[in-house]
Scaffold this motif. Structure first.
Motif, PDB file in Angstrom:
ATOM      1  N   ASN A   1     -14.329   4.820  -9.403  1.00 45.85           N
ATOM      2  CA  ASN A   1     -14.261   3.554 -10.152  1.00 45.85           C
ATOM      3  C   ASN A   1     -15.584   2.798 -10.135  1.00 45.85           C
TER       4      ASN A   1
ATOM      5  N   GLY B   1      -4.718  -0.256 -12.731  1.00 42.33           N
ATOM      6  CA  GLY B   1      -6.175  -0.083 -12.690  1.00 42.33           C
ATOM      7  C   GLY B   1      -6.921  -1.152 -11.930  1.00 42.33           C
TER       8      GLY B   1
ATOM      9  N   VAL C   1      -7.974   4.080  -1.253  1.00 43.41           N
ATOM     10  CA  VAL C   1      -8.160   2.682  -0.839  1.00 43.41           C
ATOM     11  C   VAL C   1      -6.824   2.001  -0.507  1.00 43.41           C
ATOM     12  N   ILE C   2      -5.744   2.411  -1.187  1.00 45.20           N
ATOM     13  CA  ILE C   2      -4.453   1.754  -0.942  1.00 45.20           C
ATOM     14  C   ILE C   2      -3.877   2.194   0.407  1.00 45.20           C
TER      15      ILE C   2
ATOM     16  N   ALA D   1      -9.064   8.292  -7.417  1.00 46.28           N
ATOM     17  CA  ALA D   1      -9.461   7.096  -8.170  1.00 46.28           C
ATOM     18  C   ALA D   1     -10.372   6.191  -7.341  1.00 46.28           C
ATOM     19  N   SER D   2     -10.159   6.187  -6.031  1.00 39.76           N
ATOM     20  CA  SER D   2     -10.884   5.228  -5.185  1.00 39.76           C
ATOM     21  C   SER D   2     -12.383   5.484  -5.089  1.00 39.76           C
TER      22      SER D   2
ATOM     23  N   ASP E   1      -3.745  13.075   4.541  1.00 41.48           N
ATOM     24  CA  ASP E   1      -4.182  13.238   3.141  1.00 41.48           C
ATOM     25  C   ASP E   1      -4.304  14.723   2.847  1.00 41.48           C
ATOM     26  N   ARG E   2      -3.971  15.078   1.628  1.00 40.78           N
ATOM     27  CA  ARG E   2      -4.006  16.513   1.281  1.00 40.78           C
ATOM     28  C   ARG E   2      -5.436  17.028   1.156  1.00 40.78           C
TER      29      ARG E   2
ATOM     30  N   HIS F   1     -15.600  -2.662  -8.628  1.00 41.43           N
ATOM     31  CA  HIS F   1     -15.572  -4.079  -8.994  1.00 41.43           C
ATOM     32  C   HIS F   1     -14.330  -4.727  -8.395  1.00 41.43           C
TER      33      HIS F   1
ATOM     34  N   GLY G   1      -6.681  -1.403  -8.269  1.00 43.79           N
ATOM     35  CA  GLY G   1      -6.385  -1.106  -6.863  1.00 43.79           C
ATOM     36  C   GLY G   1      -7.492  -1.528  -5.908  1.00 43.79           C
ATOM     37  N   MET G   2      -8.761  -1.454  -6.323  1.00 36.62           N
ATOM     38  CA  MET G   2      -9.834  -1.912  -5.431  1.00 36.62           C
ATOM     39  C   MET G   2      -9.688  -3.413  -5.207  1.00 36.62           C
ATOM     40  N   THR G   3      -9.329  -4.104  -6.269  1.00 39.21           N
ATOM     41  CA  THR G   3      -9.252  -5.567  -6.230  1.00 39.21           C
ATOM     42  C   THR G   3      -8.086  -6.054  -5.373  1.00 39.21           C
TER      43      THR G   3
ATOM     44  N   ALA H   1       2.055  15.809   2.226  1.00 37.05           N
ATOM     45  CA  ALA H   1       3.464  15.437   2.417  1.00 37.05           C
ATOM     46  C   ALA H   1       4.292  16.119   1.331  1.00 37.05           C
TER      47      ALA H   1
HETATM   48  C1  LIG Z   1     -12.459   5.186 -13.727  1.00 36.68           C
HETATM   49  C2  LIG Z   1     -11.743   4.119 -12.941  1.00 36.68           C
HETATM   50  C3  LIG Z   1     -12.310   2.857 -12.830  1.00 36.68           C
HETATM   51  C4  LIG Z   1     -11.654   1.874 -12.073  1.00 36.68           C
HETATM   52  N1  LIG Z   1     -12.290   0.697 -11.835  1.00 36.68           N
HETATM   53  C5  LIG Z   1     -11.730  -0.187 -10.960  1.00 36.68           C
HETATM   54  C6  LIG Z   1     -12.454  -1.336 -10.536  1.00 36.68           C
HETATM   55  O1  LIG Z   1     -13.628  -1.503 -10.839  1.00 36.68           O
HETATM   56  N2  LIG Z   1     -11.799  -2.246  -9.770  1.00 36.68           N
HETATM   57  C7  LIG Z   1     -10.514  -2.043  -9.339  1.00 36.68           C
HETATM   58  O2  LIG Z   1      -9.948  -2.916  -8.683  1.00 36.68           O
HETATM   59  N3  LIG Z   1      -9.866  -0.910  -9.621  1.00 36.68           N
HETATM   60  C8  LIG Z   1     -10.435   0.017 -10.415  1.00 36.68           C
HETATM   61  N4  LIG Z   1      -9.774   1.175 -10.717  1.00 36.68           N
HETATM   62  C9  LIG Z   1      -8.454   1.421 -10.125  1.00 36.68           C
HETATM   63  C10 LIG Z   1      -8.562   1.874  -8.688  1.00 36.68           C
HETATM   64  O3  LIG Z   1      -9.601   2.819  -8.552  1.00 36.68           O
HETATM   65  C11 LIG Z   1      -7.224   2.476  -8.252  1.00 36.68           C
HETATM   66  O4  LIG Z   1      -6.179   1.529  -8.500  1.00 36.68           O
HETATM   67  C12 LIG Z   1      -7.223   2.807  -6.766  1.00 36.68           C
HETATM   68  O5  LIG Z   1      -8.378   3.522  -6.391  1.00 36.68           O
HETATM   69  C13 LIG Z   1      -5.970   3.613  -6.425  1.00 36.68           C
HETATM   70  O6  LIG Z   1      -6.057   3.938  -5.058  1.00 36.68           O
HETATM   71  P1  LIG Z   1      -5.040   4.916  -4.383  1.00 36.68           P
HETATM   72  O7  LIG Z   1      -5.395   4.950  -2.937  1.00 36.68           O
HETATM   73  O8  LIG Z   1      -3.661   4.531  -4.782  1.00 36.68           O
HETATM   74  O9  LIG Z   1      -5.294   6.312  -5.127  1.00 36.68           O
HETATM   75  P2  LIG Z   1      -6.353   7.488  -4.805  1.00 36.68           P
HETATM   76  O10 LIG Z   1      -7.712   6.963  -4.550  1.00 36.68           O
HETATM   77  O11 LIG Z   1      -6.208   8.470  -5.921  1.00 36.68           O
HETATM   78  O12 LIG Z   1      -5.838   8.099  -3.433  1.00 36.68           O
HETATM   79  C14 LIG Z   1      -4.608   8.763  -3.319  1.00 36.68           C
HETATM   80  C15 LIG Z   1      -4.752   9.747  -2.174  1.00 36.68           C
HETATM   81  O13 LIG Z   1      -3.485  10.367  -1.956  1.00 36.68           O
HETATM   82  C16 LIG Z   1      -3.721  11.726  -1.621  1.00 36.68           C
HETATM   83  N5  LIG Z   1      -2.486  12.470  -1.897  1.00 36.68           N
HETATM   84  C17 LIG Z   1      -1.885  12.697  -3.082  1.00 36.68           C
HETATM   85  N6  LIG Z   1      -0.729  13.362  -2.924  1.00 36.68           N
HETATM   86  C18 LIG Z   1      -0.587  13.573  -1.589  1.00 36.68           C
HETATM   87  C19 LIG Z   1       0.398  14.194  -0.785  1.00 36.68           C
HETATM   88  N7  LIG Z   1       1.518  14.708  -1.307  1.00 36.68           N
HETATM   89  N8  LIG Z   1       0.204  14.245   0.561  1.00 36.68           N
HETATM   90  C20 LIG Z   1      -0.912  13.724   1.141  1.00 36.68           C
HETATM   91  N9  LIG Z   1      -1.888  13.115   0.406  1.00 36.68           N
HETATM   92  C21 LIG Z   1      -1.715  13.027  -0.923  1.00 36.68           C
HETATM   93  C22 LIG Z   1      -4.886  12.138  -2.502  1.00 36.68           C
HETATM   94  O14 LIG Z   1      -5.541  13.258  -1.946  1.00 36.68           O
HETATM   95  C23 LIG Z   1      -5.724  10.865  -2.478  1.00 36.68           C
HETATM   96  O15 LIG Z   1      -6.719  10.904  -1.467  1.00 36.68           O
HETATM   97  C24 LIG Z   1     -10.385   2.156 -11.493  1.00 36.68           C
HETATM   98  C25 LIG Z   1      -9.820   3.420 -11.627  1.00 36.68           C
HETATM   99  C26 LIG Z   1     -10.490   4.409 -12.333  1.00 36.68           C
HETATM  100  C27 LIG Z   1      -9.865   5.775 -12.436  1.00 36.68           C
END
Ligand SMILES: Cc1cc2nc3c(=O)[nH]c(=O)nc-3n(C[C@H](O)[C@H](O)[C@H](O)COP(=O)(O)OP(=O)(O)OC[C@H]3O[C@@H](n4cnc5c(N)ncnc54)[C@H](O)[C@@H]3O)c2cc1C
Length: 380
Positions: free
Chosen positions: A56, A362, A24-25, A52-53, A44-45, A59, A364-366, A178
């Protein structure tokens, strides 16, 4: 001998923005950059989002935040609603229902309502709660509605955003990892990619990819045990539901003067819930199933074994909250997110043209869309 350049280093020239990570980020940055008229490439790998995205609650928990997180959450709210309208991302303007089961919990909500005003927090009596959540613990004495909050289906939202980006002509190159970063070039497992600007949004994997940057903010991994259960008695509940334990977690609620009393009371009556660092809450999927959780464990590297006692605790407490004897489990999973005691948002320069971005709290969606806008304002 002729050496062929990989496509991103060919005569087409570098992309304006390369985003590493399609959670999501990363996708929020891709959306923001695309809407600003930049050429964007996402890598993306994995073959599809499984981080995490998608694990969750979905919410978009705006009002309980405080400080910078609250600003970013409010800033990103409009983008979520735009994406719902133009990209068919499932987003509900459903608000959050916070339940109070003691005078201290009600005290937290009263103080919160006083601070934030009725646009953000509306107090509810017991009967009002009953109209929003038909089946609940008889101990519920009231609650509050947080009307600004949103909800999405985390299993569909990321795919819908990615699909919309692809329809817009943004390439998402999958199964491409990467490995290192140089001025103007990102090395990947499928060759180098030239880019004017780079955002590295790899979630908790920043500790593997860029360990020194992770160490700068004391990054560790937070592991959460989650479950999907059948809704008892065909219960329908539109808002996300938070409880007294959530009042200890979210800074807006935890900053009230009544919050320490809530903590003391859990410490006396159910210390096992504090030991599991539980935030008892749930959201409902379209088919009625409930996503329930959660608990928190912190480590640099986690044991691979989940503790069934912890899952039983979540099931016991959710059943009690819903006023039922038991729940049917449909799925279990572990979620992991990046966590830091020092900051809610890791945003680091890696050379002038690259930013490393990870939400370390925790939420990141928000905060994703507000954060992407702020990061790109600075980077571009
Ligand atoms: C159980 C749970 C409940 C949660 N509930 C909530 C909620 O209700 N509301 C809220 O706001 N937040 C919530 N969060 C937090 C939120 O889910 C995370 O903050 C957010 O999803 C992080 O997003 P991201 O894109 O950084 O990470 P990710 O979704 O983990 O994505 C990272 C991506 O990077 C890719 N990647 C990694 N390394 C490499 C590389 N070297 N090269 C290429 N690609 C790579 C991975 O394949 C992955 O697709 C929750 C988290 C969890 C675990």
């Amino acid at each position: 001998m002729t050496t062929e350049l990989p496509p991103a280093l060919s005569a087409d020239g570098p992309v304006d923005l390369l985003v590493v990570g399609a959670g999501v980020i990363g996708l929020a940055h891709a959306v923001e950059a695309h809407l600003r008229g930049l050429s964007v490439l996402v890598i993306d790998r994995d073959d599809r989002a499984v981080g995490a995205s998608v694990r969750n609650f979905g919410h978009i928990c705006i009002t309980p935040q405080d400080g910078r997180a609250l600003d970013l959450a409010i800033g990103g709210r409009t983008r979520w609603l735009e994406l719902a309208a133009k990209a068919s991302v499932p987003v509900l303007e459903c608000g959050t229902l916070v339940l109070a089961r003691s005078a201290a919990e009600l005290g937290v909500l009263e103080e919160f309502a006083e601070r934030r005003g009725s646009d953000q927090v509306r107090l509810l009596g017991r009967a009002d709660v009953g109209r929003r959540l038909a089946g609940h613990d008889p101990a519920v004495i009231g609650g509050a509605e947080l009307p600004l909050d949103l909800r999405t289906d985390p299993r569909r939202a990321v795919a819908a955003i990615a699909g919309w980006l692809v329809d817009q002509g943004v390439e998402i190159r999958r199964r491409t990892t990467a490995t290192s970063f140089e001025q103007g070039v990102v090395r990947t497992t499928r060759g180098p990619i030239a880019a004017r600007k780079v955002v590295v949004a790899v979630g908790h994997d920043v500790d593997h990819l860029l360990p020194d940057i992770a160490d700068e903010v004391g990054l560790r991994r937070c592991a959460l045990q989650m479950l999907r259960v059948a809704a008892p008695d065909d219960l329908r509940v539109v808002p996300a539901v938070l409880t007294g334990l959530s009042m200890l977690r979210y800074p807006g609620l935890a900053a009230t003067s009544a919050a320490p009393t809530v903590r003391e009371s859990f410490g006396r009556q159910a210390p096992e819930l504090l030991d599991a660092v539980m935030n008892l809450m749930f959201t409902q999927l379209d088919n009625g199933d409930l996503i329930i959780g959660d608990t928190h464990r912190y480590a640099l590297t986690h044991e691979p074994f989940d503790d069934e006692d912890v899952a039983d605790l979540v099931l016991r407490e959710t059943a009690r909250l819903l006023g039922v004897g038991g729940l049917t489990v449909r799925q279990r999973w572990r979620g992991i997110y990046a966590d830091s005691d020092q900051t809610d948002f890791l945003i680091k320069e890696l050379g002038a043209d690259t930013r490393v971005v990870s939400v370390t709290s925790g939420i990141g969606m928000t905060t994703s869309h507000g954060l992407a806008s702020a990061v790109l304002d600075d980077l571009l």
